[in-house]
Design a protein around this motif. Structure first.
Motif, short mmCIF file in Angstrom:
data_model
loop_
_atom_site.label_atom_id
_atom_site.label_comp_id
_atom_site.label_asym_id
_atom_site.label_seq_id
_atom_site.Cartn_x
_atom_site.Cartn_y
_atom_site.Cartn_z
N ILE A 89 -5.00 13.32 7.58
CA ILE A 89 -4.09 12.37 6.93
C ILE A 89 -4.17 11.02 7.64
O ILE A 89 -4.30 9.98 7.00
CB ILE A 89 -2.64 12.90 6.94
CG1 ILE A 89 -2.53 14.13 6.03
CG2 ILE A 89 -1.67 11.81 6.50
CD1 ILE A 89 -1.23 14.91 6.22
N ALA A 90 -4.10 11.04 8.96
CA ALA A 90 -4.16 9.80 9.73
C ALA A 90 -5.50 9.09 9.53
O ALA A 90 -5.55 7.87 9.35
CB ALA A 90 -3.93 10.08 11.22
N ARG A 91 -6.59 9.86 9.56
CA ARG A 91 -7.92 9.26 9.38
C ARG A 91 -8.02 8.55 8.03
O ARG A 91 -8.42 7.39 7.95
CB ARG A 91 -9.00 10.34 9.49
CG ARG A 91 -10.43 9.80 9.33
CD ARG A 91 -11.45 10.91 9.11
NE ARG A 91 -11.17 11.73 7.93
CZ ARG A 91 -11.38 11.33 6.66
NH1 ARG A 91 -11.84 10.14 6.39
NH2 ARG A 91 -11.11 12.16 5.66
N LEU A 92 -7.63 9.25 6.96
CA LEU A 92 -7.76 8.66 5.63
C LEU A 92 -6.77 7.51 5.42
O LEU A 92 -7.13 6.48 4.84
CB LEU A 92 -7.57 9.72 4.54
CG LEU A 92 -7.88 9.26 3.12
CD1 LEU A 92 -9.32 8.77 2.98
CD2 LEU A 92 -7.59 10.38 2.12
N ALA A 93 -5.55 7.64 5.92
CA ALA A 93 -4.56 6.57 5.79
C ALA A 93 -5.07 5.29 6.45
O ALA A 93 -4.96 4.20 5.88
CB ALA A 93 -3.24 6.99 6.42
N ASN A 94 -5.66 5.42 7.63
CA ASN A 94 -6.19 4.25 8.32
C ASN A 94 -7.45 3.71 7.65
O ASN A 94 -7.62 2.50 7.52
CB ASN A 94 -6.46 4.59 9.79
CG ASN A 94 -5.16 4.81 10.55
OD1 ASN A 94 -4.17 4.12 10.34
ND2 ASN A 94 -5.15 5.80 11.43
N GLU A 95 -8.31 4.62 7.20
CA GLU A 95 -9.55 4.21 6.52
C GLU A 95 -9.25 3.44 5.23
O GLU A 95 -9.87 2.42 4.94
CB GLU A 95 -10.38 5.44 6.20
CG GLU A 95 -11.68 5.19 5.47
CD GLU A 95 -12.41 6.49 5.18
OE1 GLU A 95 -12.76 6.71 4.00
OE2 GLU A 95 -12.62 7.29 6.12
N LEU A 96 -8.27 3.93 4.45
CA LEU A 96 -7.92 3.29 3.17
C LEU A 96 -6.96 2.13 3.35
O LEU A 96 -6.70 1.40 2.40
CB LEU A 96 -7.30 4.32 2.23
CG LEU A 96 -8.18 5.47 1.77
CD1 LEU A 96 -7.36 6.48 0.97
CD2 LEU A 96 -9.35 4.95 0.95
N GLU A 97 -6.39 2.00 4.54
CA GLU A 97 -5.39 0.97 4.83
C GLU A 97 -4.22 1.06 3.86
O GLU A 97 -3.80 0.07 3.25
CB GLU A 97 -6.02 -0.43 4.83
CG GLU A 97 -7.09 -0.60 5.89
CD GLU A 97 -7.75 -1.97 5.87
OE1 GLU A 97 -7.61 -2.71 4.87
OE2 GLU A 97 -8.40 -2.30 6.87
N VAL A 98 -3.66 2.27 3.74
CA VAL A 98 -2.54 2.48 2.84
C VAL A 98 -1.27 1.89 3.43
O VAL A 98 -1.15 1.68 4.64
CB VAL A 98 -2.34 3.98 2.50
CG1 VAL A 98 -3.57 4.55 1.81
CG2 VAL A 98 -1.97 4.79 3.72
N ASP A 99 -0.30 1.63 2.54
CA ASP A 99 0.99 1.09 2.95
C ASP A 99 2.02 2.20 3.17
O ASP A 99 3.02 2.00 3.84
CB ASP A 99 1.53 0.15 1.87
CG ASP A 99 0.56 -0.96 1.53
OD1 ASP A 99 0.16 -1.69 2.45
OD2 ASP A 99 0.20 -1.08 0.34
N LEU A 100 1.76 3.36 2.54
CA LEU A 100 2.72 4.46 2.61
C LEU A 100 1.99 5.78 2.50
O LEU A 100 1.07 5.93 1.70
CB LEU A 100 3.72 4.35 1.44
CG LEU A 100 4.77 5.45 1.31
CD1 LEU A 100 5.76 5.39 2.48
CD2 LEU A 100 5.52 5.32 -0.01
#
Length: 162
Positions: free
Chosen positions: A97-108
């Motif tokens: 989750i952390a890897r993809l959230a950071n890779e995609l630069e999500v806001d939430l």
């Protein structure tokens, strides 16, 4: 209020995951945000139980099941008008989750949470704390209400729709 433009929904097929999916879908539609859905295969406990001797057949079965869960989530969101991009990963859920959230630069990031008590809470640790420390965005933790927990015996389609 912060405007969330890119949202990562985490879905594992559990009732908590379904709650996160419903909450996330509402937010995506209300905010007209870009949606991403992640399903993670976490085989750590199975590997430990089998002393690291899982066969390719068993591993493929885990992957097939997780891909079906991902597709279930994508289909459910699509039926409700949410355009979503599905993502699949092997590993520890918090790591992925952390890897993809950071890779995609999500806001939430939207995740489900199962409330634990007593020994289970002590044994499992702080739950989402590692995720909080590893992403630079907001996290919405969807918790099931008493009524939702009581309805846990309903078929999956009814639970997601509820």
């Amino acid at each position: 209020m912060t405007s969330y433009k890119k949202i990562l929904l985490c879905y594992d097929g559990t009732r908590e995951g379904r709650k996160a999916l419903r909450c996330g879908a509402d937010l995506v539609l209300d905010l007209k945000a870009q949606a991403h859905l992640l399903s993670v295969v976490d085989m750590r406990s199975s590997i430990a139980q089998s002393a690291g001797m899982l066969t390719d057949v068993v591993c493929n079965s885990f992957e097939k099941s997780a891909r079906e869960i991902l597709q279930e989530g994508v289909d459910w969101l699509s039926e409700r008008g949410v355009k979503v991009q599905g993502h699949f990963a092997f590993g520890h859920p918090v790591d992925e989750i952390a890897r993809l959230a950071n890779e995609l630069e999500v806001d939430l990031v939207v995740v489900g949470h199962r409330c634990r008590t007593g020994l289970a809470r002590w044994w499992m640790g702080a739950g989402n704390t590692p995720l909080l420390d590893r992403v630079s965005c907001s996290i919405l933790v969807a918790c099931a209400s008493k009524a939702e927990l009581d309805a846990a015996q309903e078929p999956v389609e009814e639970q997601v729709a509820g």
